[in-house]
Design a protein around this motif. Structure first.
Motif, PDB file in Angstrom:
ATOM      1  N   ALA A   1      -5.271 -11.685 -51.801  1.00  0.00           N
ATOM      2  CA  ALA A   1      -5.168 -10.508 -52.648  1.00  0.00           C
ATOM      3  C   ALA A   1      -5.458  -9.233 -51.870  1.00  0.00           C
ATOM      4  N   HIS A   2      -4.984  -8.119 -52.414  1.00  0.00           N
ATOM      5  CA  HIS A   2      -5.312  -6.818 -51.827  1.00  0.00           C
ATOM      6  C   HIS A   2      -6.821  -6.582 -51.940  1.00  0.00           C
TER       7      HIS A   2
ATOM      8  N   THR B   1      -5.547  -3.971 -61.905  1.00  0.00           N
ATOM      9  CA  THR B   1      -4.093  -4.109 -61.802  1.00  0.00           C
ATOM     10  C   THR B   1      -3.715  -5.467 -61.223  1.00  0.00           C
ATOM     11  N   GLU B   2      -4.373  -5.852 -60.151  1.00  0.00           N
ATOM     12  CA  GLU B   2      -4.084  -7.159 -59.544  1.00  0.00           C
ATOM     13  C   GLU B   2      -4.399  -8.306 -60.500  1.00  0.00           C
ATOM     14  N   SER B   3      -5.543  -8.212 -61.170  1.00  0.00           N
ATOM     15  CA  SER B   3      -5.925  -9.275 -62.105  1.00  0.00           C
ATOM     16  C   SER B   3      -4.875  -9.442 -63.198  1.00  0.00           C
TER      17      SER B   3
ATOM     18  N   GLY C   1       1.819 -19.909 -49.729  1.00  0.00           N
ATOM     19  CA  GLY C   1       0.891 -18.895 -50.203  1.00  0.00           C
ATOM     20  C   GLY C   1       1.552 -17.527 -50.202  1.00  0.00           C
ATOM     21  N   ILE C   2       0.902 -16.565 -50.857  1.00  0.00           N
ATOM     22  CA  ILE C   2       1.422 -15.206 -50.874  1.00  0.00           C
ATOM     23  C   ILE C   2       0.331 -14.227 -50.441  1.00  0.00           C
ATOM     24  N   SER C   3       0.761 -13.106 -49.879  1.00  0.00           N
ATOM     25  CA  SER C   3      -0.127 -12.000 -49.561  1.00  0.00           C
ATOM     26  C   SER C   3       0.401 -10.770 -50.294  1.00  0.00           C
TER      27      SER C   3
END
Length: 363
Positions: free
Chosen positions: A269-270, A280-282, A343-345
């Protein structure tokens, strides 16, 4: 190699070299071990003019002219990635550099922002003029996106791409004025989070077509399977509180990679620790993933390295997939297992820039 020839190989974009310079060091394996232990490079600074506590993650030997530091760090870190890949600068088609503002907050000059990048390319020994990306905190991720797109379409066969940013008093003052700087330490996604902690560093990756990697017998760390971006168009610094812009970037990246949300085993995550960004990410992750997958963030270790963060975190993601575990989000936590190869970044930058990279463990 023509685009048609490349697509015949599956269009795979392999990562064959990685190099970083961080507050925890510059050795890939050594820094990884410190990450897994929960070490942090963040240190308390002298209070600001109002007596407020300040924190930062700085590199050894900080100081000197900003432009020279920027050029030197970019060239030396990119050299680490090339050495890891087992190839020289003469084998590189394109150098793609990402940085938020480069040295231009600190060095009074009228040169183009491209000038420091050209100097870094010359020092590294890459023949062609570099491509420069400046999309705030997404710069490093977008540099990788640009390089991966060039390789997947046959416009290049081998690229060195990444991000760099150096800490300065101007940046510290700027974030303090915006109210985004923590006075107590960075705690991504914690209920009592109060802001981010800035850092400095650089991260570079060597990307090449699978056919070229196989032809020279290169060790492959993994593949960049997909990438996507969007812009919130909400404001200069405020993110889209619904998470809709971030969702769009992730969906585009997953679609390009040909994978579903259920196949994602880990998210880097950022994780800035600011109330607005983390919310925002959550919202984004709840919309797309529910309670899974494993969530990780490295800013408590490296600080928020601005334009370098996306490249540094892409390396951390590939190492998580390679070692099948992800470092603790906070020094008091424990490493968690990663049960899956994908996975993602995610990076969310000022100006509404959202970027997602999808990586897969080497097959």
């Amino acid at each position: 190699m023509s685009g048609a020839a490349l697509m015949a190989t599956g269009g795979a974009v392999c990562v064959t070299g990685m190099g970083w310079t961080t507050a925890l060091g510059d050795d890939i394996d050594g820094v990884w071990r410190r990450l897994v232990k929960g070490d942090s490079g963040i240190r308390e600074l002298a209070p600001d003019a109002r007596g407020r506590p300040r924190w930062a993650a700085t590199l050894p030997g900080a100081g000197g002219p900003a432009t020279e530091r920027q050029v030197s760090l970019a060239a030396s870190t990119a050299s680490l990635a090339l050495a890891d890949a087992g190839c020289g600068a003469e084998a590189v088609d394109v150098l793609v550099l990402g940085s938020s503002l480069g040295p231009h907050l600190d060095d009074a000059c009228e040169e183009s922002p491209h000038a420091w990048a050209s100097a870094a390319g010359e020092r590294l020994g890459v023949r062609e003029s570099p491509v420069v990306v400046s999309t705030a905190c997404s710069s490093g991720s977008d540099a990788l996106l640009v390089a991966a797109a060039m390789i997947s379409t046959g416009a290049a066969r081998r690229c060195v791409a990444g991000g760099i940013d150096l800490l300065s008093e101007a940046k510290l003052l700027g974030h303090a004025a915006l109210g985004t700087a923590s006075t107590t330490g960075i705690r991504p996604f914690a209920e009592d989070r109060d802001g981010t902690v800035l850092g400095e560093g650089a991260g570079f990756l060597v990307l090449e077509a699978r056919a070229d990697a196989e032809a020279r017998g290169a060790r492959v760390w993994g593949e960049l399977r997909g990438w996507g971006s969007s812009n919130d168009a909400t404001g200069p610094t405020a993110p889209d509180s619904s998470g809709g812009g971030a969702v769009l970037a992730v969906e585009r990246a997953l679609r390009k990679a040909g994978v579903t949300a259920d196949e994602v085993a880990v998210i880097n995550a950022h994780g800035t620790g600011t109330p607005a960004n983390d919310a925002t990410e959550s919202a984004c992750y709840a919309t797309l993933f529910g309670d899974r997958p494993v969530l990780s963030a490295t800013k408590p270790a490296f600080g928020h390295t601005l334009g370098a963060t996306g490249a540094i975190e892409a390396i951390a993601l590939l190492l998580s997939l390679h070692h099948k575990q992800t470092p603790p989000m906070l020094p008091s936590g424990a490493a968690l297992p990663v049960d899956g190869p994908v996975g993602i970044s995610v990076t969310l930058g000022f100006g509404g820039f959202n970027t997602c990279l999808v990586a897969e463990r080497a097959r």
